[in-house]
Design a protein around this motif. Structure first.
Motif, PDB file in Angstrom:
ATOM      1  N   UNK A 139       1.035  -1.156  -0.060  1.00  0.00           N
ATOM      2  CA  UNK A 139       0.077   0.019   0.058  1.00  0.00           C
ATOM      3  C   UNK A 139       0.850   1.124   0.215  1.00  0.00           C
ATOM      4  N   UNK A 140       1.939   1.232   0.799  1.00  0.00           N
ATOM      5  CA  UNK A 140       2.585   2.216   0.936  1.00  0.00           C
ATOM      6  C   UNK A 140       3.876   2.552  -0.119  1.00  0.00           C
ATOM      7  N   UNK A 141       4.228   1.416  -0.603  1.00  0.00           N
ATOM      8  CA  UNK A 141       5.488   1.398  -1.493  1.00  0.00           C
ATOM      9  C   UNK A 141       6.434   1.698  -0.506  1.00  0.00           C
ATOM     10  N   UNK A 142       6.711   1.326   0.598  1.00  0.00           N
ATOM     11  CA  UNK A 142       7.747   1.513   1.466  1.00  0.00           C
ATOM     12  C   UNK A 142       7.946   0.271   1.963  1.00  0.00           C
ATOM     13  N   UNK A 143       9.366  -0.131   2.613  1.00  0.00           N
ATOM     14  CA  UNK A 143       9.952  -1.218   2.963  1.00  0.00           C
ATOM     15  C   UNK A 143       9.886  -1.304   4.692  1.00  0.00           C
ATOM     16  N   UNK A 144      10.167  -0.101   5.192  1.00  0.00           N
ATOM     17  CA  UNK A 144      10.700  -0.218   6.704  1.00  0.00           C
ATOM     18  C   UNK A 144       9.428  -0.199   7.514  1.00  0.00           C
ATOM     19  N   UNK A 145       9.553  -1.155   8.180  1.00  0.00           N
ATOM     20  CA  UNK A 145       8.338  -1.344   9.313  1.00  0.00           C
ATOM     21  C   UNK A 145       8.849  -1.332  10.725  1.00  0.00           C
ATOM     22  N   UNK A 146       8.253  -0.571  11.628  1.00  0.00           N
ATOM     23  CA  UNK A 146       8.730  -0.257  12.786  1.00  0.00           C
ATOM     24  C   UNK A 146       8.094  -1.215  13.796  1.00  0.00           C
ATOM     25  N   UNK A 147       8.992  -1.964  14.568  1.00  0.00           N
ATOM     26  CA  UNK A 147       8.542  -3.080  15.617  1.00  0.00           C
ATOM     27  C   UNK A 147       9.365  -2.657  16.801  1.00  0.00           C
TER      28      UNK A 147
END
Lengths: 429, 429, 429, 429
Positions: free
Chosen positions: B131-139
């Motif tokens: 959806x965002x076209x981004x890779x980074x997920x904050x966990x």
């Protein structure tokens, strides 16, 4: 007569994600199923040549499994026990040892992974990397191994991979046998691995399906699989035989590679393992590779107890002697014959697969889908596979009665004839 | 009196992978279970304060679910239907819409993922990236999200991560509320994200457990979760609330975040969703995010039909009015009181968690494990959690009868007293 | 009066990539340079407070270096010798050992990397990973380490990172001292590393600039750097001190960390190392870490022979006794005083940096850029730094004569006054 | 007679990293060089058939370049100007436009990258990914592109890759022409890319050396390169022709691909670009691809001003008409003849390469190294290349006088004869 927006299905359209798929091809609401047939809410019955994508090799609701499961539930048998010891797991392991491992001279241990094929594949990939200290896993063109990020990296399909939303790592792709016409793929792979400047990192494992289900029913030869096994040994890599779709009798033997004279180190199993279509997966691993620490790969639903019950019944009922295998062999011959009739109708068509995992490559996804759609209208559930959905794929229950099987095949032949007539008439205009 | 090598368990030692874990703590072979109790093959009965790690919030073998399942099976109800439309899925979706979504003003759609929590998390991560076209997920520190490569990257535990056998990508780790003593973690996260030279890539999503189960029963405050929701919106990221362990009533409401005034975009559910402990998982997603293409994330066992049957019963039986919630609230008070007694015994002990997801941090994994081991000897199944296993964790079925609950809590208090006496006497030597 | 499209510069517009940058701020064509001044093709002279971003610490065209280089060239001295042994490399190494290593009690070896700072950083990162067998390198907010993919991963700036065109791996980002106001960043880092469930993989190295040049002239304290050194040791990680911009006298000593009581394992050097601005870089490494195999990290221009000649002269001329350091110290005091005058003009302005690497944070990139543009019109070359270009940065040659230095500082003060007057008058309208 | 531990070289052993390499093969200390010859500190002269690995195509210390550089330095010409406009850069760009681009009908722009080949390659890879929004770059077996993490991922050599210390991403490896015997590599690549389930992500670029220098002097045919160019266009990928080693006249024309009827989108150049062996690199890019933002890829030493001076002289002196190319052609014929004599001595030997970039594959690294070592004893500097160092490689300056060239070739022939005699006599024992 699409029903997708009609009253009965509206809750699906309104509330179920667009990711849903098979329901689009088979647009009715099913309510029950038995043996080789499914029945929808209007009472219409369909012959099932899809069998849960090979998850229902013993058919729907086998009476012995049903009874065992009902008895278990009524007796307050454990439904969920994490990975505690249970009498049901014990009975399953004993049956698996007796009916499967011992007769085949195998000494593998069983790892209860999360109850999905992709989880068993991920466990195999993790273990191969852990054992070898290497990252690179060699997977093959048209391979399908699942949709979680580790397994997805090993899956070939571009659309599925794109769904990952990020670059996928740790895989080198090699050509499957026959994927490049006359090219000797084994020689190619060997040359790439032998060249220290090829840029291919030393592999942790080869991850291969003996028969590629989703990839188009490509069946590797014994020679080719032996070659892969030899290359794995030569380069210090493990051999992972993903038998999720082709295993549990589908090709005629319990494992699809039994007559191939190879000894895979790791064997992910799922789909028909429970016998009754319940979620269940396991990874077989050679004992010397069992370096897992407790819970190093875990999962809430690993070891589905209901599945232990039905799986045990399946092992005892179908694998205590060779009668089941002989029946599969006979049915496979009938299948080849019928598919040959379909192939004869289409220029350039090719028979694909082996055992009860056969199909016809009709050259285009459009034609294959049309055949399947017409078959469904005539009461047959059947699907396509292959990179372009160009293969009409038969995955009937192995237990399908001969008469039902013949009837289903006749529907398929009729559907193919109709589809071709329609295509020809369009082409003639 | 370890039984691991004794006759009854030898098949497990011989054939089950070393990855097995809970069976090591609870070294007996269970054969049946009902309500809040499990019985082993020797007829001994244990009170279950583990409840399948919160997969059995309604207890073992609820009689209504049992009956519905047995009726379904006996009627040749579908056991495995891929993701076709079935009357059982229809009934589940209708119940979910009526009992859960509508009363809470939610408009989420339901995606049937593979029937494991990790698969639902992977689907959420894939969709957020897509959806965002981004890779980074904050966990977050001490987060646990599963063991397949995508979800494993988001999991904090070093041992679990090491099992991956390769570097894990696509995650930036941020401190969970309270994980750094007095440090204002929200301010820290905001400062890192607002600094365009911080080296933190723009996030696709925040992936957060409202209460961290495996991480030590850390319960975030409403203010903190609202802050995370605000940061997500500010930075164009989605909010994924992983409610796999804390959801389905565990904290007192169906979703653990219901009273927190946040609206997560994506909500992975699993564990107690089926009601009876059957493998089942789903991803709730806001309709406008449902950009999945058909089968873009698929899986053979998505939409476990047996689970649809039992899940529907659970929704109708427990969530038609607020009586169940009121009972949970009452029981939670009793739990806090009892755990307070344990905490009073140990210097520096801390109460953790909320609702029926509470525990005591006793300061060391050794002590916590000793308490649990002594409890098991006295007939109580209970486990630890936390980075160092330092939290004694109570996850009793929400339906546990008061008398049984009191008995279990008394066993726990006794076990704690014994363990501390032993530790004190060792320390005194 | 922008010249970018005028006749003299048209070849640049037509043929040089849009990646060009400094030429946009200083829009004239320079033809010669000497000491602290540059002259353009129209004969206009500019005082240089940029000094090749600290690559010209000894000024332009130092007469002794010039002469040595010309003598070398005229004598057919080697211009390019790969990494063969040459008399020039020998002389450089001997001077480096005598003038730099021995007096500081250092035993580092010298690795001639490709002649760019980013290459020296990549070599350091590769070696740290090779030595430790770990992947994760801890880098800091606002750090700048170069633009090749390994170093770029460690660089904080969002725009620079985006230029990579793909996700960057292998780095965990931690807050630099002071980057979060009052937060104790060291305690934060320690807590994250000590928590085995924090999700931070065990680090191969800490990669830190003792003073961050591009990041906004952030100067870490001795206590903080000692803390980082202690954490590195505690967690089995190497300490990499990137002294590319802050080293070679810039802060007052040859290495920027000399008075900090730390012993970095790896020290990338570049910029002013050649003395005369020629491309040259090196990695200092503790002898016990020198596990490189021959050519394991190579590069055509490693060991620029012309640079050996000028670098040797620089070492002998400036580092044979402490007189140069004393002059830098005096000049640094003058710099602080002048910058204080600028800071006094701007509400909330802050002095940044130390030694001859100081600046003023004026709170906005717009204001800082306006000051620099006005300074250039008045004959001073000066640039900004910081995440938002909010710091006016003075990087004058260390050898700048006092009168020229004073003149340059006065231009800066005037430019700041004019800029603020303009801003105030705009604000008043 | 190894000198590595003798007095003159001891500083190298003591202080230079073990990564040093060529000095191990040529164990003497060089002090000067002119034209085609290098002289060591003992006054011994060697003919140079290595030429800085093709960085000294015009020989050592060309008198016109020398003079121009000395004049520049004596006039306080700029030594380091970051990427500001300088009269020297202007003159270089004008010469490059006039002498190189215009006559070849090229419209490329010039990006001054960091002064190393690997940096120019990284810039190309970054730009290709940025332009296409894709990650995957197709590189080839035996390719060598540099040692920083981006370029290293594209490099084939296993030892070099291992030096990276972590998994390298973003590259798919394909076979170079001829690397697999008779296999039609182009057909293979096309089949893999055309198969949507091959698991090969859509490529951002093909990164190819028209002649592989380090990989063993493999020269691709025009047909093959045209095929790669066609596949790039078909799949929406850029074509990057890495002409770092093969360019600047080495194969007989300025670019190695000039007579191949392809139009690469991006062309990294380095090595001989400065003319005199000074560090200098550039990326040529088609104007429509120049989407770089200012400083999006930067570097302190981009645009080495000394190199602009010498490079301009080189362009004007050697590329104003076709006389230089005709001389190279003549010399190439002589080279082929001489290498044929060597090849005739060795069973199965193969001539490799083209133009003045030729060698002999003698079948083993041991033999090739022995030949080179014996040649060095006789006064000839020459090296091997190839995955197993099995190719004796001649990279003489293009300007080598005929007599010197003949003398060098005779030494090579003698060395080969001696080496073979020694090998035969060993084999006979």
């Amino acid at each position: 007569m699409p029903k997708d927006n009609s009253v009965p299905t509206s809750i699906f359209v309104r509330r179920e994600s667009e990711a849903r798929s098979y329901c689009r091809s088979f647009d009715t609401v099913f309510s029950s199923a038995s043996g080789s047939e499914m029945t929808d809410e209007d009472g219409r019955t369909y012959i099932d040549f899809l069998a849960g994508c090979s998850s229902l090799n013993y058919g729907h609701n086998d009476p012995d499994m049903k009874q065992a499961l009902v008895d278990h539930v009524m007796a307050d048998g454990i439904a969920h026990g994490l990975d505690m010891y249970t009498t049901q797991k014990q009975a399953f392991l004993e049956a698996f040892e007796e009916k499967i491992l011992k007769p085949r001279g195998m000494d593998h241990k069983v790892m209860m992974t999360g109850p999905t094929g992709t989880n068993a594949v991920e466990a195999a990939m993790k273990l191969a990397r852990k054992v070898t200290g290497r990252t690179n896993i060699i997977a093959f063109t048209n391979g399908f191994h699942g949709m979680t990020m580790g397994a997805l990296a090993a899956t070939g399909n571009a659309g599925k991979r794109a769904g990952g939303g990020m670059a996928l790592h740790g895989i080198t792709r090699m050509p499957y046998e026959g994927s490049l016409g006359d090219v000797d793929t084994l020689a190619f792979i060997e040359a790439m691995l032998d060249n220290s400047s090829s840029g291919i990192d030393a592999p942790a494992a080869f991850l291969v399906e003996p028969v590629q289900g989703e990839g188009g029913l490509n069946a590797a030869s014994a020679e080719w699989l032996q070659g892969i096994a030899r290359l794995a040994k030569k380069h210090g890599a493990l051999l992972i035989a993903d038998d999720i779709q082709a295993g549990i009798g589908r090709t005629g033997t319990f494992f699809s590679f039994e007559e191939m004279d190879i000894e895979p180190d790791l064997i992910p199993l799922a789909k028909s393992l429970s016998g009754m279509g319940l979620p269940f997966a396991a990874l077989l691993l050679k004992p010397e590779l069992d370096i897992w620490k407790p819970a190093e790969h875990n999962g809430t639903f690993r070891g589905n107890t209901h599945a232990f019950v039905t799986a045990r019944v399946a092992l005892e009922k179908f694998w205590s002697d060779d009668s089941f295998q002989r029946k599969i062999a006979a049915k496979s011959v009938a299948l080849t014959t019928a598919l040959g009739q379909v192939a004869d109708m289409v220029d350039g068509a090719q028979l694909k697969g082996r055992g009860m995992m056969q199909g016809v490559d009709v050259g285009s996804g459009e034609l294959a889908s049309d055949i399947c759609a017409r078959a469904f209208d005539k009461g047959l559930i059947i699907e396509t596979s292959g990179a372009e959905d160009e293969v009409v794929k038969v995955l009937a229950p192995l237990t399908t009665p001969d008469a039902v099987f013949a009837k289903g095949l006749n529907i398929l032949i009729d559907a193919a004839r109709d589809a071709l007539a329609a295509h020809t008439s369009i082409a003639a205009e």
